[in-house]
Design a protein around this motif. Structure first.
Motif, PDB file in Angstrom:
ATOM      1  N   UNK A  22       0.765  -1.362   0.107  1.00  0.00           N
ATOM      2  CA  UNK A  22       0.104  -0.025   0.035  1.00  0.00           C
ATOM      3  C   UNK A  22       0.849   1.297  -0.063  1.00  0.00           C
ATOM      4  N   UNK A  23       2.072   1.235   0.510  1.00  0.00           N
ATOM      5  CA  UNK A  23       2.812   2.414   0.664  1.00  0.00           C
ATOM      6  C   UNK A  23       3.959   2.390  -0.281  1.00  0.00           C
ATOM      7  N   UNK A  24       4.372   1.244  -0.772  1.00  0.00           N
ATOM      8  CA  UNK A  24       5.250   1.167  -1.959  1.00  0.00           C
ATOM      9  C   UNK A  24       4.764   1.564  -3.344  1.00  0.00           C
ATOM     10  N   UNK A  25       3.424   1.299  -3.402  1.00  0.00           N
ATOM     11  CA  UNK A  25       2.896   1.528  -4.865  1.00  0.00           C
ATOM     12  C   UNK A  25       2.326   2.948  -4.954  1.00  0.00           C
ATOM     13  N   UNK A  26       2.240   3.658  -3.771  1.00  0.00           N
ATOM     14  CA  UNK A  26       1.651   5.059  -3.880  1.00  0.00           C
ATOM     15  C   UNK A  26       2.634   6.218  -3.655  1.00  0.00           C
ATOM     16  N   UNK A  52       2.784 -12.251  -7.833  1.00  0.00           N
ATOM     17  CA  UNK A  52       2.237 -12.198  -9.086  1.00  0.00           C
ATOM     18  C   UNK A  52       1.106 -11.392  -9.535  1.00  0.00           C
ATOM     19  N   UNK A  53       0.105 -11.576  -8.600  1.00  0.00           N
ATOM     20  CA  UNK A  53      -1.226 -10.837  -8.827  1.00  0.00           C
ATOM     21  C   UNK A  53      -0.684  -9.139  -8.904  1.00  0.00           C
ATOM     22  N   UNK A  54       0.124  -8.673  -7.836  1.00  0.00           N
ATOM     23  CA  UNK A  54       0.600  -7.472  -7.723  1.00  0.00           C
ATOM     24  C   UNK A  54       1.371  -7.272  -9.045  1.00  0.00           C
ATOM     25  N   UNK A  55       2.181  -7.677  -9.695  1.00  0.00           N
ATOM     26  CA  UNK A  55       2.811  -7.579 -10.624  1.00  0.00           C
ATOM     27  C   UNK A  55       1.943  -7.636 -11.985  1.00  0.00           C
ATOM     28  N   UNK A  56       0.892  -8.284 -12.014  1.00  0.00           N
ATOM     29  CA  UNK A  56      -0.209  -8.244 -12.964  1.00  0.00           C
ATOM     30  C   UNK A  56      -0.721  -6.933 -13.072  1.00  0.00           C
ATOM     31  N   UNK A  57      -0.952  -6.332 -12.015  1.00  0.00           N
ATOM     32  CA  UNK A  57      -1.969  -5.192 -11.914  1.00  0.00           C
ATOM     33  C   UNK A  57      -1.116  -3.914 -11.966  1.00  0.00           C
ATOM     34  N   UNK A  58       0.251  -3.912 -11.599  1.00  0.00           N
ATOM     35  CA  UNK A  58       1.127  -2.606 -11.571  1.00  0.00           C
ATOM     36  C   UNK A  58       2.468  -2.973 -12.549  1.00  0.00           C
ATOM     37  N   UNK A  59       2.456  -2.178 -13.457  1.00  0.00           N
ATOM     38  CA  UNK A  59       3.471  -2.515 -14.355  1.00  0.00           C
ATOM     39  C   UNK A  59       4.705  -2.132 -13.822  1.00  0.00           C
TER      40      UNK A  59
END
Length: 540
Positions: A22-26, A52-59
């Protein structure tokens, strides 16, 4: 090239992956400027699928899966090699970043060409550290107390790591953080510190299974501590800088094994640890390291090297009973800051102050500490002001953030009579709400005020208390800054001084005006009326 790569080693993190993410992606630096590299170290739960789900949603998220190595070292090394950023930031799987952390750390590092950038730490597992008291553009281990911060959760210039072959030890290795940082600090030409913004949050997990929570195996642990010492010696020349780095290891990692509270406990490893650290000290530490410690720490080291565990335990029992005494004068505003005189000293269990004794031209440690210690009953204090200091600390409730407003404190020896000198820290507390947060304004909320002071190798914290209970300071509420924010100093239920920023707890309308003299003194009516007649007569 990307500006920053965030490297996160992962092993069986479960739902903490999303909490950390949550903090790394924002991050405010923007998704085009950085990447997050997760290295899954052979997790046996559902961590791999979550990543893997995180990688699919965030380039800007990449995931690498590998066989279990048993420790964070190899995943960090792999992640650093995979990184495409100019700088690498290491983050543990159960920690968090401030949302502006990467932007601020990178900007400071880029501006100064820094090899390492430290970000202020906070959180439920982070103790307050004056390493981050304020922002520093350029420093080294020679000019700043960097070696007090030995975790690797910092930003490193990637080429700096590669050119100097700075890597984490791989496989099971205690103190891998210290080994890595000892090498990095020793060869860094420029280090920067972000002190005005909490960048890294160490958060205690609800299940208590943080990455760093592991038991201690004596031979293993002190074997790796030996490697830390050897790493410092391998990358620095003998002399003041090397001694300064090794002195921290001696004071913290060595002496805490033979000091209170551990030496007074019933832990089964006391004698085993004592033998291990004594062997390490005698074989690895130059005599100049011990010689440079303040009086009590130097005495502990002497007793350790002499093989006197009994005397160490006796001394630990006495120093444990040393208590702080803090005297706080009346707080008032002066030139935009809340100020008050402060005086700090130490007392024994019987209430008598800690003193030094002048005898035959020498200054000796208090006999109440040294009596009965073999070969140390007349222990010379050396320089009594060595490593002595005092500071004000602000603790933001709820956010677990500590600040160190600049205050005018000094350490001196006061005449205590009969050939004795009393070490005292004194000066003026100065808290400017617009600059107290590392040079920036304090955030809304309640900030508790305390002091920390140290002399002779004994350090204590002391709450700064007043006479009133759970009441705002009369006439001392102010409004500062643009936009305007209300600042209300008050006494807590335990009579500690606290500062309410932004009417978080108190309302401005509830703050009494200045208290009349007769209210402050609380003169009884039978005395007040005749006294008033006398005063009126005198005025005439």
């Amino acid at each position: 090239m990307l500006k920053v790569s965030v490297v996160v080693p992962v092993y069986n993190a479960g739902p903490y992956i999303e909490k950390c993410a949550e903090t790394l992606l924002r991050q405010s630096i923007g998704p085009d400027a950085y990447e997050v590299v997760y290295v899954d170290d052979g997790s046996t739960d559902d961590s791999a699928e979550r990543l893997d789900r995180l990688a699919e949603r965030h380039p800007h998220v990449r995931v690498h899966h590998q066989e279990n190595s048993g420790w964070p070292g190899k995943p960090r090394n792999v992640g650093a090699r995979m990184s495409r950023g100019e700088y690498v930031q290491f983050v543990d799987q159960d920690d968090e970043l401030g949302l502006e952390a990467l932007e601020r750390l990178y900007a400071l590092g880029k501006r100064n060409g820094s090899d390492i950038v430290l970000g202020k730490t906070a959180g439920t597992m982070a103790g307050s550290s004056n390493v981050f008291a304020r922002t520093i553009d350029r420093c080294t281990v020679e000019t700043h107390t960097l070696f007090e911060s030995l975790t690797p959760h910092k930003m490193f210039r990637r080429e700096f790591l590669l050119e100097n072959e700075i890597r984490f030890p791989e496989g099971r290795c205690r103190l891998e953080d210290q080994l890595f940082m000892a090498h990095a600090y020793s060869v860094a030409n420029c280090v920067s510190v972000v002190g005005d913004y909490p960048c890294y949050y160490w958060m205690r997990r609800e299940d208590g299974k943080n990455t760093s929570s592991r038991g201690l195996v004596v031979d293993e642990y002190f074997g790796y501590l030996r490697k830390v010492v050897q790493t410092v010696k391998a990358h620095t020349r003998p002399g003041p800088v090397q001694d300064k780095m090794l002195r921290r290891t001696y004071r913290v990692e060595i002496l805490r094994q033979v000091s209170e509270p551990y030496a007074l406990s019933s832990h089964r490893q006391i004698e085993e640890r004592y033998e291990a650290v004594r062997k390490l000290v005698l074989e690895e530490f130059p005599p100049s390291v011990l010689a440079g410690l303040p009086a009590v720490a130097r005495l502990r080291g002497h007793l350790l090297e002499q093989g006197r565990l009994d005397a160490l335990c006796l001394l630990a029992g006495r120093t444990k009973q040393m208590a702080p005494r803090a005297e706080l004068g009346r707080p008032r505003w002066h030139e935009g800051a809340l100020t008050a005189p402060v005086r700090l000293h130490l007392v024994h269990a019987d209430g008598k102050p800690l003193t030094l004794v002048e005898r035959r031209g020498r200054l000796l440690l208090d006999p109440a500490l040294t009596e009965g210690l073999p070969g140390a009953e007349e222990w010379e204090a050396g320089d009594p002001l060595n490593a002595a200091y005092g500071e004000i600390r602000l603790s933001h409730r709820g956010q677990h953030i500590g600040w160190y407003p600049e205050s005018d404190f000094g350490v001196r020896l006061e005449d205590a009579g009969r050939g004795r000198k009393k070490p005292v820290v004194s000066g003026t507390m100065r808290i400017d709400p617009l600059t107290a947060a590392g040079g920036g304004p304090l955030e809304r909320g309640v900030h508790d005020v305390s002091a920390f002071f140290q002399f002779l190798g004994l350090g204590r914290s002391a709450a700064l208390r007043g006479d009133w209970k759970s009441q705002p300071l009369a006439g001392q509420a102010v409004q500062v800054g643009t936009p305007t924010r209300t600042v209300i100093p008050y006494w807590t239920a335990s009579r500690q001084l606290a500062i309410d920023i932004g009417e978080f707890y108190h309302r401005l309308s509830d703050v009494p005006g200045r208290v009349a003299l007769r209210q402050r003194i609380r003169v009884p009516a039978p005395v007040r009326r005749p006294l008033g007649k006398v005063l009126r007569y005198v005025r005439r």
